[in-house]
Design an enzyme around this catalytic site. Structure first.
Site, short mmCIF file in Angstrom:
data_model
loop_
_atom_site.label_atom_id
_atom_site.label_comp_id
_atom_site.label_asym_id
_atom_site.label_seq_id
_atom_site.Cartn_x
_atom_site.Cartn_y
_atom_site.Cartn_z
N GLU A 1 0.78 -1.51 0.01
CA GLU A 1 0.24 0.08 0.39
C GLU A 1 0.73 0.82 0.13
O GLU A 1 2.19 0.98 0.08
CB GLU A 1 -0.85 -0.20 1.71
CG GLU A 1 -0.11 0.20 2.44
CD GLU A 1 -0.94 -0.03 3.71
OE1 GLU A 1 -2.13 -0.93 3.46
OE2 GLU A 1 -0.72 0.26 4.64
N HIS B 1 -4.45 4.04 8.74
CA HIS B 1 -2.91 2.58 9.33
C HIS B 1 -1.99 4.43 9.18
O HIS B 1 -1.91 5.43 8.10
CB HIS B 1 -2.13 2.38 7.64
CG HIS B 1 -3.11 1.11 8.21
ND1 HIS B 1 -2.62 -0.47 6.69
CD2 HIS B 1 -3.51 0.61 8.49
CE1 HIS B 1 -3.31 -1.22 7.37
NE2 HIS B 1 -3.49 -0.63 8.22
#
Lengths: 385, 289
Positions: free
Chosen positions: B209, B247
């Site tokens: 990611e 995150h």
């Protein structure tokens, strides 16, 4: 979490980092009053979380009352890269001979904090980092020991800081590192750190970004976060404890787990739609949390449809389904169409519970995203007509 | 075969008396994992999920011969729990806890260099060798035994991709979630190295990611050190710069590195096909097998 400049300067003042005299103001009259109290010239600085405020017209100098009034009228209420300015900092303008940069951040590649010093302050330091990386001296810090005084001196000498102020800059850097550590900073920076004609150093700007995961042990800063929220939706997200990011599109997106929510955004884009937001309800969400998530997304007037993407691991599909039903049953008419995709733990139970008069249930991620994009297109077209 | 865990792994659960710890200890045991003990300060002498609880990890290791731990300890105390695990010479410590302050992890990371224990996580779903053992919170029922290794920074994205594989009859050797935080123990390269050495792993899925440069570094590693084929996926193509997307690690600096594009380019250059959708990742794995 980002503190506003005026908040960061309050924290700086507590630990003895010198800053120019300043006053926060929210009206034109308050600006003029503050300026005359501080004495001209003053800088009027927009307090919004936007980089490059100066270039965008968010910082103006005023030599007298007329200019202060004019600057206040220009800046208060202006739109700065999507944010409305509702408060400004009125600050003594510092007469400087040199602008430096000092900062502390986490070098994630090394897994260690790093302190940085440059004699090329006052400009976009990211540009300096890219175009002339040697102009920024760096020193990694062992987090178990903190910044040794010799390291602070070394990095200041490496950066070529003038001898007259080197000791003071090293001392400010040490204080800044301690602040970073004590207050769980993620980035703590002074740019510019101004040098006056009397060889004094003074923090003309202040950046403090705080590790949100550490707010549980930083109650004072957590209170500042409430104040720092830029709009109602962000304030609401803070209240509910969601990871939420507002975007420009019209397909509302709710999911569990950052990677899956980002993937859902990417798929909305892939199928020709535009994401309106990122909302991660996190792990193990119960019904009430799910209802709060829907409340958040419906509060955004740009949203034309909502896709709910849950892959249960720790989160249970039946709990999510109950939450969706509970949230939607409150409405006489559902504000916007909702598409739900449930997979993983207790997904089948969840799909059976879902009231399909209220939502569209899809089996696959791809199917759900495509349906949500179609609905958003239809809604947007209806509004146009 | 598998990497890191199998049915011989003897597991201690740190935080087993908490809600999450108890629930997932039971789930792990149901799956067949050899959970031998719990460790919770002040709760020694109890029994939870049918296993004895000790006050310290040291006692659990001494009495039950545990060689791996799974950590379900709240963020404020989680770094200390990891330090405790590192102090006992366990082979593996898996930290599930989400939201550990980054500066705490910097201290853990420093200590990690001085020990032989492997840390996985934090903020990760754990590790599973289908049919043998799972350490963590992964839903066991979507996994199946087979030939594909999987390493991912995101938990739910792992489930999404595994589900696509399993539904096509493609099983897995081991799936490992490394976590999305800025500072983690085991990283992509560590996991890829283990899969490369595992004879039964015939292809690997790597899910990354935005944020950081771990995927770019992994691409370099794949290009120079791997014979096992790899298929990739990168989440966050549409993420705006400068925003933290859930995150801690998923933030794009805006300076060109850490973007989805830079990661996809690096992987493509290393010969790794990157799918636009999770289904395309499964297509790519089918082609590689």
């Amino acid at each position: 979490m980002k503190l506003h400049e005026y908040q960061a300067k309050q924290v700086f003042a507590e630990v003895g980092i010198p800053t120019p005299g300043s006053t926060l103001a929210t009206t034109v009259d308050e600006v003029v009053e503050a300026a005359s109290d501080l004495g001209y010239p003053v800088a009027v600085k927009a307090q919004v979380h936007v980089g490059g405020r100066g270039k965008a017209g968010g910082i103006k100098l005023a030599e007298n009352e007329d200019e202060a009034r004019e600057a206040a009228e220009d800046i208060l209420g202006m739109d700065l890269k999507g944010y409305t300015v509702d408060k400004v900092l009125v600050e003594e303008a510092v007469d400087f001979t040199n602008e430096l940069y000092v900062g502390v951040t986490m070098d994630r590649g090394e897994g260690q904090p790093v302190v940085m010093v440059s004699e090329k302050g006052g400009v976009n330091i990211e540009e300096v980092a890219e175009e002339d990386p040697d102009a920024i001296a760096r020193e990694h810090v062992d987090p178990a020991f903190g910044l040794h005084p010799y390291q602070a001196r070394k990095v200041v000498y490496d950066a070529g800081i003038p001898r007259e102020v080197a000791g003071d800059v090293a001392s400010i850097l040490t204080t800044l590192y301690d602040l970073y550590e004590d207050r769980d900073g993620s980035d703590v920076e002074i740019n510019p750190l101004m040098v006056t004609s009397d060889d004094e150093v003074i923090a003309a700007d202040a950046v403090m970004n705080i590790d949100e995961d550490a707010l549980f042990r930083q109650p004072e800063l957590a209170e500042m976060e409430e104040e720092a929220a830029e709009d109602d939706l962000e304030a609401k997200a803070n209240e509910y404890g969601f990871d939420y990011v507002r975007l420009d599109g019209n397909v509302g997106i709710i999911g569990n787990g950052a990677g899956l929510v980002m993937t859902t955004l990417d798929l909305v884009d892939y199928y020709g739609g535009e994401p309106a937001n990122f909302l991660d309800i996190g792990g193990g969400a119960k019904a009430e949390r799910v209802a709060n998530a829907l409340d958040m997304v419906f509060s955004d007037e740009n949203v034309d449809s909502v896709v709910f993407n849950i892959f249960g691991g720790i989160t249970r599909g039946d709990e999510v389904a109950k939450g969706i039903n509970t949230a939607l049953e409150q409405f006489d008419e559902i504000p916007k169409p909702v598409v739900v995709r449930l997979a993983g733990t207790n997904a089948e139970e969840g799909r059976e519970i879902l009231n399909d008069e209220l939502v569209t249930v899809e089996e696959t991620l791809e199917g759900a995203v495509q349906r949500a994009v179609e609905y958003a297109d239809e809604e947007a077209t209806e509004v146009d007509q | 075969m598998s990497i890191l865990v199998d049915d011989d792994t003897r597991v201690v659960v740190q935080g087993i008396t908490g809600g999450e710890g108890k629930f997932h200890a039971e789930q792990m045991i149901d799956y067949g994992t050899n959970v031998v003990a719990g460790a919770v300060p002040g709760k020694g002498g109890q029994e939870v999920a049918g296993v004895p609880v000790y006050d310290t990890v040291h006692d659990a290791v001494d009495e039950e011969d545990a060689d791996a731990s799974v950590i379900f300890v709240p963020p404020a105390f989680a770094a200390d729990a990891i330090f405790e695990a590192l102090d006992t010479d366990l082979d593996l410590a898996v930290a599930i806890t989400e939201g550990i302050p980054t500066q705490d992890m910097a201290k853990v990371n420093k200590r990690l260099q001085e020990t032989d224990t492997r840390l996985q996580g934090p903020n990760c779903p754990g590790i599973i060798t289908p049919g043998e053992a799972k350490l963590g919170i992964l839903p066991g029922n979507i996994f199946s035994e087979g030939k594909v290794g999987l390493v991912s920074r995101s938990g739910t994205l792992t489930y999404q991709v595994v589900d696509s594989l399993t539904q096509r009859g493609i099983g897995q050797t081991t799936a490992i979630g490394i976590g999305g935080d800025p500072i983690i123990g085991t990283d992509f390269i560590d996991a890829l190295e283990l899969f490369e050495a595992d004879e039964d792993t015939e292809a690997v899925v790597m899910c990354g990611e935005i944020g950081g440069e771990d995927e770019e570094e992994a691409a370099e590693y794949i290009a120079h050190n791997m014979d096992t084929p790899v298929a990739g996926f990168i989440a966050g193509r549409t993420a705006p710069p400068g925003k933290r997307m859930g995150h801690a690690g998923a933030i794009v600096s805006g300076s060109g590195t850490g973007t989805a594009e830079s990661k996809i380019d690096a992987l493509n250059d290393a010969g790794v096909p990157v799918g636009d959708t999770p289904e395309e990742v499964a297509d790519n794995i089918e082609d590689l097998l």
